[in-house]
Enzyme design. Structure first.
Site, short mmCIF file in Angstrom:
data_model
loop_
_atom_site.label_atom_id
_atom_site.label_comp_id
_atom_site.label_asym_id
_atom_site.label_seq_id
_atom_site.Cartn_x
_atom_site.Cartn_y
_atom_site.Cartn_z
N ASP A 28 -5.77 4.74 5.84
CA ASP A 28 -6.79 3.23 6.47
C ASP A 28 -7.41 3.32 5.35
OD1 ASP A 28 -6.93 0.66 6.90
OD2 ASP A 28 -6.99 1.34 8.91
C1 BGC Z 1 -6.93 -2.38 8.05
C2 BGC Z 1 -5.34 -1.99 7.85
C3 BGC Z 1 -5.20 -2.87 6.19
C4 BGC Z 1 -5.98 -2.42 5.99
C5 BGC Z 1 -5.90 -2.94 4.26
C6 BGC Z 1 -8.11 -2.12 6.95
O1 BGC Z 1 -9.03 -2.83 7.24
O2 BGC Z 1 -7.05 -1.46 9.29
O3 BGC Z 1 -4.64 -2.55 9.18
O4 BGC Z 1 -3.76 -2.42 6.60
O5 BGC Z 1 -7.58 -2.35 5.97
O6 BGC Z 1 -5.73 -4.01 3.99
#
Ligand code: BGC
Length: 736
Positions: free
Chosen positions: A263
């Site tokens: 993530d």
């Molecule tokens: C979130 C994810 C997301 C990623 C990309 C993160 O802050 O937890 O769910 O897919 O960002 O945007």
């Protein structure tokens, strides 16, 4: 490309090129037509132009023209000519926005949700997207956590059904109109302590396996191509460097062979967690744990090479990761057509097309839950003199927090939907703002205006609303939580409606008019006092682009509400976490114990939630016969049938969600008081009776025993068929 050709391609790559595939930045890092090279973020991170140009994917840029130009420019410069992967957060809609996943959960209709995600894929791929960071199937039991909006709910079985449906919808056969799906967030991100975002997750292995891992596994079993790790720790180790989770469980046990992505910045954040001293150590831990792509940090870009050259990291691990990434690109057909036929024409044809809007309307109609309907306040008659009051009355923010590519301007507001239905304009007033306190919104405070929040004098707004309300007989009071206090980093400690909205409700209730409360929210709110003041309550979640039309369909009875909660609504924040499938205690509280102090109960509130899991009303009523079993003994490997007769005893045609629960009466470990094992939606005309049957299989009775074996134990089971998880009527059978 054939596998041998992919292998040859891999062999032809330099170490730097391979590492590039394992790094993901957003488009702001890249030199494009409009932007200059080495943009701010790249410079701040200490990555070079060569490193950026070697990266194999980007996130969250959309649009056929933009992405086609990007790919072209990228391939022109690339020595290897490996196309770039375009990934994005298309969580519950690209431009046509469907209800938030917690609302999708409330449809209890995975087939419908599969169809929705198929449409989402068609819009997204037309706009050049190859991978969506969805579904999010983290099990959620704590409504203080803002991200409950992204999850189908609190139950492992239900979430697994939705996980499958969503993956199948997004991916189809992975042709150009479908995209790869990335299930997230592995693992157990939905259980942060105290509901506080990014907080510690700590639970027994039994609970992790029994409840939290199942929906990710279901996504993987349905062929999901990618997995995203989570921000939290699991058993003391941050998920993004957690070898047990990623190698032992995900790869070896679940047999996941696809791409694993961290993530956002979560590899680097293990330094903050305090399990790595520095970036180099973080890179080593993540690579050894099997993480293929580092999202949005320089950790892999700046450290994998050194680690390999020093002999601390086996290059074979890098090769394995890169091979998985190349395989995904190949499956998506990018080597044959790096543009996957994305085009402006395709976008224009499909984005927000009638078919998609109609499906969004139908789905929102199935997602909305009727929580209260006193004295048959609903459905309304068209002649009723109504007024639409409240900050959500004429507001486009119905698409919710995570519809980042959706446009509020494309949304049918509640007022517009009602006016469209009645073919006349209706009086309305905003009545109040959406938030009492914006001081803790941080960076997001600057977005308030963009999200439709105007600041006006509170007194003046309330008076204006009162004037409008006095002229009407029925008030459609549209309240809820602001988009910016739900979603990621939207944890709340207080789950009531804002004070100014409560004041508006008090004003409406004091006028003695019929009050139809419509609540827009990303989570279960505490409605204990609110429900006393309204004649009817419709919980719409963030219903999406067609929210206004869907609400009008329900208000005027074209659609009879059939939504059922997939997450328990607490009586008070103090009960949280409160969920239906909790364990029996040694001193359970039963009705006959009302005079007994030393039982498991609160002394200042009930144990029961306000609205249980599975709950939802209809304009009609249903009655259930006692459940009947084909046999009361079940032999292993064979099945028995459980059935019940359901009758529509009311005056409207309606759909009931018939729910099957089972309780294992005694096991080698404590078992939940009830577990959902099946459900069926049945449509019934007034007076009609249908028999609903479920096959009971040994698989449904399995759990992690005291020796952590996943199996069913002999003994007695109670079986319930009813309208929600509070059903009491049961029959027993014996597993032999
Ligand atoms: C979130 C994810 C997301 C990623 C990309 C993160 O802050 O937890 O769910 O897919 O960002 O945007």
């Amino acid at each position: 490309m054939k596998t041998e050709d992919l292998k040859k391609l891999l062999e032809s790559m330099t170490l730097e090129e391979k590492i590039g595939q394992m790094v993901q930045f957003d488009a702001s890092f890249h030199e494009t037509g409009e932007e200059v090279s080495l943009t701010g973020p790249a410079e701040a991170m200490g990555v070079t132009r060569e490193q950026i140009e070697a990266t194999g994917s980007i996130l969250n840029t959309v649009g056929a023209e933009k992405l086609t130009a990007f790919q072209k420019q990228y391939l022109e410069k690339s020595r290897t000519k490996i196309p770039m992967l375009f990934m994005a957060d298309i969580i519950y809609g690209y431009k046509t926005i469907f209800p938030i996943p917690l609302g999708l959960g409330a449809t209890w209709n995975p087939d419908l949700v599969r169809e929705c995600m198929d449409k989402v894929a068609r819009e997204s791929t037309a706009a050049g997207i190859h991978v969506t960071f969805s579904p999010m199937v983290d099990l959620v039991r704590d409504p203080r956590w803002g991200r409950v909006l992204e999850s189908p709910g609190e139950d492992a079985y239900l979430n697994s059904r939705f996980a499958r449906a969503m993956v199948e919808g997004f991916q189809g056969n992975l042709d150009e109109e479908h995209m790869a799906s990335c299930v997230k967030h592995f693992a157990a991100y939905g259980a942060p302590e105290a509901g506080r975002e990014y907080n510690t997750v700590d639970m027994s292995e039994r609970r992790l396996r029994q409840d939290y891992l199942r929906s990710y596994q279901a996504a993987i079993d349905s062929g999901c191509e990618m997995v995203m790790s989570s921000f939290n720790t699991v058993d003391g180790i941050p998920a993004s460097v957690n070898r047990t989770l990623m190698r032992d469980i995900l790869r070896n046990e679940f047999g996941f062979g696809g791409v694993l992505i961290s993530d956002y910045a979560s590899i680097k954040e293990v330094i903050n967690h305090g399990v790595a001293e520095n970036e180099e150590e973080a890179a080593l831990l993540a690579a050894e744990a099997g993480m293929d792509i580092d999202m949005m940090t320089d950790v892999y870009a700046n450290h994998l090479k050194k680690l390999t050259e020093k002999g601390e990291l086996d290059e074979e691990l890098i090769d394995e990761g890169v091979m998985r990434i190349l395989t995904l690109k190949n499956k998506l057909g990018l080597f044959e057509d790096p543009y996957r036929k994305a085009s402006r024409e395709r976008e224009e044809k499909v984005v927000l097309c009638r078919e998609h809007r109609e499906l969004a309307r139908k789905t929102a109609g199935e997602a909305i839950v009727l929580l209260e309907n006193k004295n048959k306040a609903l459905p309304l008659k068209e002649e009723e003199k109504i007024a639409v009051i409240g900050p959500y009355g004429d507001c486009g923010a119905l698409i919710g927090m995570w519809a980042i590519h959706g446009d509020r301007k494309d949304t049918v507001t509640f007022k517009q939907g009602i006016e469209g239905r009645l073919q006349r304009s209706v009086p309305s007033a905003e009545g109040c703002g959406m938030l009492d306190d914006t001081s803790r919104l941080g960076d997001f405070a600057g977005l308030l205006e963009a999200f439709g929040t105007k600041s006006r004098d509170r007194e003046e707004m309330l008076l204006e609303a009162e004037k409008t309300a006095r002229e009407a007989d029925t008030l459609i009071l549209c309240l809820g939580e602001h988009t910016l206090v739900s979603g990621e980093a939207g944890s709340r400690g207080d789950l009531s409606l804002p004070k100014q909205q409560l004041a508006l409700l008090d004003m409406a209730a004091a006028l003695g008019k019929k009050v139809i409360l419509v609540i827009c929210a990303g989570r279960p709110l505490v409605l204990t006092e609110v429900r006393e003041k309204a004649d009817a309550i419709l919980y719409t979640w963030f219903p999406g682009t067609e929210g206004g039309n869907a609400l009008a369909d329900i208000l005027y009875g074209t659609v009879n509400p059939s939504g059922r909660l997939s997450m328990t609504f607490p009586y008070s924040v103090g009960q949280i976490p409160v969920y239906y499938n909790s364990f029996m205690t040694g001193r359970p509280y039963r009705e006959e114990d009302s005079k007994n102090r030393f039982v498991s109960k609160y002394v200042d509130m009930p144990n029961e939630p306000l609205y249980p899991f599975g709950y939802g009303l209809s304009y009609t009523q249903f009655s259930y016969s006692s459940p009947i079993l084909s046999r009361d003994e079940m032999v292993r490997g064979q099945t028995i049938t459980a059935s019940a007769e359901i009758t529509n005893t009311g005056a409207y045609e309606g759909t009931e969600t018939v729910q099957l629960y089972i309780r294992d009466m005694a096991g080698s470990v404590v078992r939940p008081v009830k577990e959902l094992k099946g459900f069926q939606k049945v449509a019934l005309k007034p007076g009609e009776t249908k028999k609903v049957s479920f096959e009971i299989e040994e698989e449904m009775l399995k759990f992690y025993t005291k020796d952590m074996e996943y199996k069913a134990e002999n003994g007695r089971f109670a079986l319930f068929i009813g309208e929600n998880s509070s059903v009491e009527q049961s029959v027993y059978f014996q597993l032999k």
